[in-house]
Write a protein that holds these residues in place. Structure first.
Motif, short mmCIF file in Angstrom:
data_model
loop_
_atom_site.label_atom_id
_atom_site.label_comp_id
_atom_site.label_asym_id
_atom_site.label_seq_id
_atom_site.Cartn_x
_atom_site.Cartn_y
_atom_site.Cartn_z
N ALA A 180 38.25 36.65 44.21
CA ALA A 180 39.33 35.48 44.06
C ALA A 180 38.84 34.32 43.18
O ALA A 180 39.51 33.64 42.70
N THR A 181 37.47 34.09 43.11
CA THR A 181 36.75 33.17 42.32
C THR A 181 36.40 33.52 41.05
O THR A 181 35.45 32.86 40.53
N TYR A 182 36.48 34.92 40.52
CA TYR A 182 36.28 35.30 39.32
C TYR A 182 34.60 35.39 39.38
O TYR A 182 34.32 35.46 38.11
N ALA A 183 34.19 35.63 40.37
CA ALA A 183 32.55 35.84 40.33
C ALA A 183 32.12 37.32 40.05
O ALA A 183 31.62 37.98 40.76
N TYR A 184 32.36 37.53 38.56
CA TYR A 184 32.35 39.05 38.31
C TYR A 184 30.82 39.77 38.55
O TYR A 184 30.77 40.80 38.32
N ALA A 185 29.88 38.70 38.22
CA ALA A 185 28.52 39.16 38.34
C ALA A 185 28.13 39.65 39.88
O ALA A 185 27.03 40.21 39.93
N GLU A 186 28.91 39.16 41.00
CA GLU A 186 28.51 39.36 42.28
C GLU A 186 28.60 41.00 42.60
O GLU A 186 29.43 41.69 42.07
#
Length: 481
Positions: free
Chosen positions: A90-96
């Motif tokens: 939901a926070t667009y932390a795509y690298a997680e």
């Protein structure tokens, strides 16, 4: 992608057979299956073709992630606080780790399905004569359309903001069953290939039975084989491909072309009884509500695990860190405090079990009457979208408002006033109409909307840009280019 395409190539026929030829696998070792055996008769060919739709309904694609899960999270449809299992998404932390795995799985499943489609097309040509040309045209048309749709959704998800710079690198395009990586194309070049596939599919489907008998009724054509004419609404039929073309053209910025196609579809529905607006009493039926407005759907995907997904995501008994649900005031704002909207009360209710005080999502919940035609269906292309596209692309704002008023009337709402701002009202309808269908995020991205409502706070917006709208390509794709 090379590291898994080779494995796919070796197992593709096995995968097809596992979907729908289990008896065959009982007597032939998996590593000895021959293409000629699977394609030696019409039934085997149909089984393989039907397997494509099973793949489309997988969790990684339209059975979950591309409709009600990942893509709707990106569209801020749900409250995903810090304690939630999907807050990184939901926070667009795509690298997680979690988002990275989800989008890698989406990419791999999409291109596995594309490779399967290409292999089917190749095998169909190599075994010509098994079915008539008329049947082959339907099979080919649907398959090419599936290929186009998957590439388009990978472009929308992983490609650049098209409106800003379509010359930027986007995705590869696969129109043959190759196992080597194809080069990454610009968004514009990928779009050209998508549109070429769509036009090829439309030419093959120009005699689609859906045009003359509707989406459920079988005809006596095609040797009275119901596979080719019955339940056309559950397949990538001619009208569904038309809708896809309108959606693609609008995304590409061709408003004139999108308007032409959308209005053609609307005109067709007015000339036949096959796609009426879903009546109020059907949509709000207390016992068996038709929450997906099934009569309006040109193509709905059959998903026999749909109710399990509904329970996994939306069930009121789920703990707060797991349930997908909006904040009440955000949901109230979407529907403008109006429960008369057919899309509100049947699909969003405060549950009687589970101890939840906020409304939860019932759109895909089962109904008691098992004979209802809309059970286990996920809308893919529908009449309301054609009205929204026609409204957005008309050069006369008053005509756009009139189109919206037709949609609103058939959702239980009053007409908009003469001073209504067309673009604002279109956005409102997208927020109401496509919950659980994965289209809102792509609407925002298409328009390069710079701020959208934050689903995890009671007020305020999230600033949006390339870092939020462009999902990075999976490592496997980048590393093998």
């Amino acid at each position: 992608m090379n590291q898994y395409l080779n494995k796919i190539a070796l197992s593709i026929l096995i995968a097809f057979s596992a979907v729908s030829c289990s008896n065959f696998l009982d007597v032939v070792p998996k590593d000895k299956i021959l293409e000629s055996q699977i394609f030696e008769n019409e039934a085997g060919m149909q089984n393989v073709h039907n397997g494509l739709y099973v793949m489309l309904a997988s969790d990684e694609l339209y059975g979950r992630q591309l409709t009600m899960d990942a893509v709707d999270i990106l569209g801020q449809q749900y409250n995903m606080p810090a304690s939630h299992t999907k807050t990184k998404m939901a926070t667009y932390a795509y690298a997680e780790a979690n988002p990275k795995k989800v989008f890698t799985d989406i990419w791999q499943k999409a291109f596995t399905t594309v490779l399967s489609a290409n292999k089917f097309l190749e095998s169909l040509d190599e075994h010509s004569g098994i079915v008539s040309q008329e049947k082959a045209n339907l099979l080919k048309g649907e398959t090419i359309a599936i290929r186009a749709m998957l590439h388009f959704d990978m472009l929308r998800l992983f490609g650049p903001i098209y409106k800003v710079d379509p010359s930027m690198p986007a995705i590869p395009y696969y129109d043959a069953p190759v196992t080597a990586n194809n080069p990454i194309l610009s968004a514009k070049d990928a779009m050209s290939k998508i549109l070429a596939d769509i036009d090829a599919a439309l030419a093959l489907l120009e005699k689609d039975p859906i045009l003359t008998t509707g989406k459920y009724k079988a005809t006596t054509d095609y040797d009275s084989n119901p596979y080719y004419s019955q339940n056309r609404g559950m397949r990538m039929n001619y009208l569904a491909v038309k809708c896809l073309k309108a959606r693609v053209l609008l995304y590409a910025g061709d408003k004139t072309g999108a308007a032409t196609v959308a209005n053609e579809v609307i005109a067709f529905t007015k000339s036949t009884p096959f796609f009426p607006w879903t009546p109020f009493l059907d949509a709000t039926n207390a016992a068996n509500p038709d929450r997906i407005f099934s009569s309006e759907n040109f193509f709905a995907l059959s998903d026999y695990t749909l109710y399990k997904t509904q329970e996994d995501l939306f069930d009121s008994k789920l703990a707060e860190p797991m349930i997908y649900a909006p904040l009440l005031n955000r949901l109230t704002a979407v529907f403008e405090s109006n429960d008369n909207d057919y899309r509100s009360l049947p699909s969003w209710k405060i549950p009687v079990v589970g101890g939840k005080t906020q409304k939860t999502f019932f759109k895909y919940a089962d109904v008691p009457e098992t004979k209802m035609v809309f059970r286990m269906q996920i809308p893919m292309f529908k009449l309301s979208e054609m009205y929204l596209i026609a409204a957005e692309t008309t050069p006369v704002p008053a005509d756009g408002i009139a189109l919206l008023n037709t949609l609103r009337y058939n959702r239980g709402l009053t007409n908009l006033g003469a001073t209504a701002v067309l673009a604002t009202e279109i956005t409102k309808e997208y927020r109401k109409e496509f919950m659980g269908e994965g289209q809102l995020f792509f609407y925002y991205k298409r328009n390069n909307t710079t701020a959208i409502p934050n689903g995890s706070t009671t007020s305020g917006n999230i600033t949006m840009g390339p870092l939020q709208y462009v999902v990075p390509l999976p490592d496997a794709e980048i590393n093998f280019q």
